[in-house]
Design a protein around this motif. Structure first.
Motif, PDB file in Angstrom:
ATOM      1  N   LEU A  45      10.288  14.228  11.019  1.00 52.06           N
ATOM      2  CA  LEU A  45      10.242  13.125   9.972  1.00 52.06           C
ATOM      3  C   LEU A  45      10.233  14.003   8.589  1.00 52.06           C
ATOM      4  O   LEU A  45       9.697  14.853   8.440  1.00 52.06           O
ATOM      5  CB  LEU A  45       9.133  12.411  10.303  1.00 52.06           C
ATOM      6  N   LYS A  46      10.999  13.188   7.492  1.00 56.43           N
ATOM      7  CA  LYS A  46      10.802  13.338   6.192  1.00 56.43           C
ATOM      8  C   LYS A  46      10.322  12.334   5.471  1.00 56.43           C
ATOM      9  O   LYS A  46      10.839  11.210   5.850  1.00 56.43           O
ATOM     10  CB  LYS A  46      12.154  14.047   5.588  1.00 56.43           C
ATOM     11  N   LEU A  47       9.332  12.387   4.718  1.00 52.94           N
ATOM     12  CA  LEU A  47       8.713  11.354   4.014  1.00 52.94           C
ATOM     13  C   LEU A  47       9.064  11.473   2.426  1.00 52.94           C
ATOM     14  O   LEU A  47       9.353  12.635   1.792  1.00 52.94           O
ATOM     15  CB  LEU A  47       7.217  11.000   4.263  1.00 52.94           C
ATOM     16  N   ARG A  48       9.208  10.225   1.590  1.00 54.46           N
ATOM     17  CA  ARG A  48       9.403  10.024   0.077  1.00 54.46           C
ATOM     18  C   ARG A  48       8.405   9.187  -0.150  1.00 54.46           C
ATOM     19  O   ARG A  48       8.671   7.928   0.262  1.00 54.46           O
ATOM     20  CB  ARG A  48      10.751  10.162  -0.120  1.00 54.46           C
ATOM     21  N   GLY A  49       7.395   9.364  -1.053  1.00 56.02           N
ATOM     22  CA  GLY A  49       6.395   8.198  -1.473  1.00 56.02           C
ATOM     23  C   GLY A  49       5.673   7.653  -0.385  1.00 56.02           C
ATOM     24  O   GLY A  49       5.311   6.368  -0.351  1.00 56.02           O
ATOM     25  N   GLY A  50       5.379   8.375   0.531  1.00 55.65           N
ATOM     26  CA  GLY A  50       4.691   8.089   1.913  1.00 55.65           C
ATOM     27  C   GLY A  50       5.445   7.001   2.740  1.00 55.65           C
ATOM     28  O   GLY A  50       4.760   6.606   3.920  1.00 55.65           O
ATOM     29  N   ARG A  51       6.776   7.029   2.691  1.00 54.39           N
ATOM     30  CA  ARG A  51       7.557   6.453   3.746  1.00 54.39           C
ATOM     31  C   ARG A  51       8.543   7.057   4.302  1.00 54.39           C
ATOM     32  O   ARG A  51       9.373   7.933   3.423  1.00 54.39           O
ATOM     33  CB  ARG A  51       8.067   5.053   2.834  1.00 54.39           C
ATOM     34  N   VAL A  52       9.023   6.989   5.479  1.00 48.39           N
ATOM     35  CA  VAL A  52       9.785   7.817   6.232  1.00 48.39           C
ATOM     36  C   VAL A  52      11.257   7.707   5.722  1.00 48.39           C
ATOM     37  O   VAL A  52      11.649   6.615   5.461  1.00 48.39           O
ATOM     38  CB  VAL A  52       9.898   7.577   7.699  1.00 48.39           C
ATOM     39  N   THR A  53      12.066   8.628   5.415  1.00 46.58           N
ATOM     40  CA  THR A  53      13.345   8.576   4.899  1.00 46.58           C
ATOM     41  C   THR A  53      14.401   9.101   5.622  1.00 46.58           C
ATOM     42  O   THR A  53      15.666   9.045   5.799  1.00 46.58           O
ATOM     43  CB  THR A  53      13.600   9.216   3.365  1.00 46.58           C
ATOM     44  N   GLN A  54      14.012  10.143   6.773  1.00 43.56           N
ATOM     45  CA  GLN A  54      14.652  10.764   7.505  1.00 43.56           C
ATOM     46  C   GLN A  54      14.127  11.221   8.876  1.00 43.56           C
ATOM     47  O   GLN A  54      12.849  11.568   8.755  1.00 43.56           O
ATOM     48  CB  GLN A  54      15.406  11.923   6.912  1.00 43.56           C
ATOM     49  N   LEU A  55      14.863  11.151   9.941  1.00 38.39           N
ATOM     50  CA  LEU A  55      14.031  11.478  11.297  1.00 38.39           C
ATOM     51  C   LEU A  55      15.172  11.554  12.454  1.00 38.39           C
ATOM     52  O   LEU A  55      16.388  11.336  12.094  1.00 38.39           O
ATOM     53  CB  LEU A  55      13.226  10.534  11.615  1.00 38.39           C
TER      54      LEU A  55
ATOM     55  N   ALA B  32       8.780  -1.064  12.718  1.00 37.19           N
ATOM     56  CA  ALA B  32       7.401  -1.740  13.250  1.00 37.19           C
ATOM     57  C   ALA B  32       6.573  -0.751  13.049  1.00 37.19           C
ATOM     58  O   ALA B  32       5.379  -1.251  12.685  1.00 37.19           O
ATOM     59  CB  ALA B  32       7.492  -2.292  14.768  1.00 37.19           C
ATOM     60  N   ALA B  33       6.924   0.649  13.630  1.00 38.07           N
ATOM     61  CA  ALA B  33       5.551   1.672  13.703  1.00 38.07           C
ATOM     62  C   ALA B  33       5.780   2.420  12.312  1.00 38.07           C
ATOM     63  O   ALA B  33       4.385   3.065  12.275  1.00 38.07           O
ATOM     64  CB  ALA B  33       5.997   2.357  14.632  1.00 38.07           C
ATOM     65  N   TYR B  34       6.577   2.450  11.408  1.00 39.02           N
ATOM     66  CA  TYR B  34       6.698   3.207  10.313  1.00 39.02           C
ATOM     67  C   TYR B  34       6.724   2.293   8.810  1.00 39.02           C
ATOM     68  O   TYR B  34       6.895   2.985   7.878  1.00 39.02           O
ATOM     69  CB  TYR B  34       7.703   4.190  10.322  1.00 39.02           C
ATOM     70  N   ASP B  35       6.452   1.101   9.228  1.00 43.38           N
ATOM     71  CA  ASP B  35       6.393   0.386   7.936  1.00 43.38           C
ATOM     72  C   ASP B  35       7.569   0.177   7.131  1.00 43.38           C
ATOM     73  O   ASP B  35       7.276   0.254   6.048  1.00 43.38           O
ATOM     74  CB  ASP B  35       5.012   0.521   7.185  1.00 43.38           C
ATOM     75  N   VAL B  36       8.791   0.211   7.650  1.00 40.71           N
ATOM     76  CA  VAL B  36      10.064   0.532   7.038  1.00 40.71           C
ATOM     77  C   VAL B  36      10.413  -1.137   6.756  1.00 40.71           C
ATOM     78  O   VAL B  36      10.804  -1.844   7.739  1.00 40.71           O
ATOM     79  CB  VAL B  36      11.189   1.117   7.584  1.00 40.71           C
ATOM     80  N   PRO B  37      10.628  -1.729   5.452  1.00 40.61           N
ATOM     81  CA  PRO B  37      11.104  -2.962   5.404  1.00 40.61           C
ATOM     82  C   PRO B  37      12.323  -3.298   6.207  1.00 40.61           C
ATOM     83  O   PRO B  37      13.118  -2.578   6.120  1.00 40.61           O
ATOM     84  CB  PRO B  37      11.071  -3.077   3.904  1.00 40.61           C
TER      85      PRO B  37
END
Length: 320
Positions: free
Chosen positions: A133-143, A91-96
């Motif tokens: 938090l780690k992001l790739r392409g503007g989307r979080v991938t690790q936290l 919800a908060a990080y817009d992860v599909p």
């Protein structure tokens, strides 16, 4: 509408005080298929990377049922944290919703007196903090997620874990030919439910090993279990392994009594369906009265380590 849904799920009543701006949590956000197995109810933002989740712990859940002494199952802390973290990340990080979550390690610590089923109404506040938090392409991938559980305004437990997130195409590339969800795996004969602290045979996750010694078992997998398998899986779920380790620790500590007030697990690889996963439990008894015993459980498959798990248990459990 959300307040009505929250009251319906929890059995609560309306109050004159306006609630904080909460947003509903669906079963899909928690990667569940059944509402009765979904414990988070609503969420809201507190600050940057800080969130509040409202949850409800039922007193009569068939799998996460109260343990000896009339307290909520401590493993419910870990499962609720897992669900709450996934829901907020979506919800908060817009992860599909179609993305995959890999928990590399997870831990919890609880105060048994704060888990009394009769003392509270089942409502739980969970404060989540996300970091690293780690992001790739503007989307979080690790936290990293750390949580504090409160009941009636009192802290009763903490939990945390490291999470990696990947898209479905990336997951398929990672798993290759092993990405074949929906397989039916017939369950092997269980050990005695009482040995592992269970009342129902269908909840037993250990089976004897053909040549195992003391403290050794094989993970028992039944893909028809309604709580442990709600979506098609291409590997043994991590929470099933965590519960199997708990059951192994319970069996290894008999007759000392077992209440897992602390548990931690680190995963090294996926556990596959087509090969036995062997567990070995070892216990370090309490050094003096009133201190805690340490139970270590390791899982191996095809000679390779799958996970390492540690539990702490008081020398005497409530109701013992």
């Amino acid at each position: 509408m959300l307040d009505l849904v929250y009251m319906e799920r929890t059995g609560g009543t309306a109050t004159a005080t306006a609630p904080p701006p909460l947003q509903p949590i669906s079963v899909e956000m928690c990667h569940r298929a059944r509402a009765e197995d979904t414990f988070p109810v609503a969420w809201t933002t507190l600050d940057t990377n800080q969130y509040l989740v409202k949850a409800y712990w039922p007193a009569d859940h068939p799998f996460f049922s109260p343990v000896r002494g009339g307290i909520h199952d401590p493993m419910l802390v870990a499962e609720t944290m897992r669900q709450a973290a996934m829901a907020v990340i979506h919800a908060a990080y817009d992860v599909p919703l179609g993305h995959h979550f890999l928990v590399t390690d997870l831990d919890y610590t609880c105060h048994p007196e704060g888990l009394d089923v009769e003392a509270e109404d089942g409502l739980v506040d969970i404060r989540l903090s996300f970091s690293r938090l780690k992001l790739r392409g503007g989307r979080v991938t690790q936290l990293r997620v750390d949580t504090v559980f409160e009941r009636g305004g009192r802290p009763v437990a903490t939990s945390g874990g490291d999470v990696r997130i990947t898209s479905h195409p990336a997951y398929l590339r990672l798993r290759g030919d092993l990405a074949q969800p929906g397989r039916h795996v017939p369950a092997e004969p269980p050990v005695d439910p009482l040995l592992v602290g269970r009342s129902r045979t269908e909840d037993v996750l250990l089976t004897p090993t053909p040549d195992g010694g003391e403290g050794e078992w094989t993970v028992r997998v039944d893909t028809r279990h309604p709580t442990l398998f709600q979506r098609p899986n291409d590997h043994i779920p991590g929470m099933l392994l965590f519960e199997a380790a708990r059951q192994a620790a319970h069996a290894a500590t008999t007759p000392m009594g077992f209440l897992p007030v602390h548990g931690s697990i680190s995963f090294h690889r996926y556990a596959e369906f087509d090969s036995p996963c062997r567990l070995v439990a070892r216990v370090i008894p309490p050094l003096r009265p009133g201190t805690r015993a340490v139970a270590s459980v390791t899982g191996h498959q095809d000679g390779e380590p799958v996970f390492q798990c540690i539990f702490l248990t008081p020398q005497r459990t409530p109701g013992a």
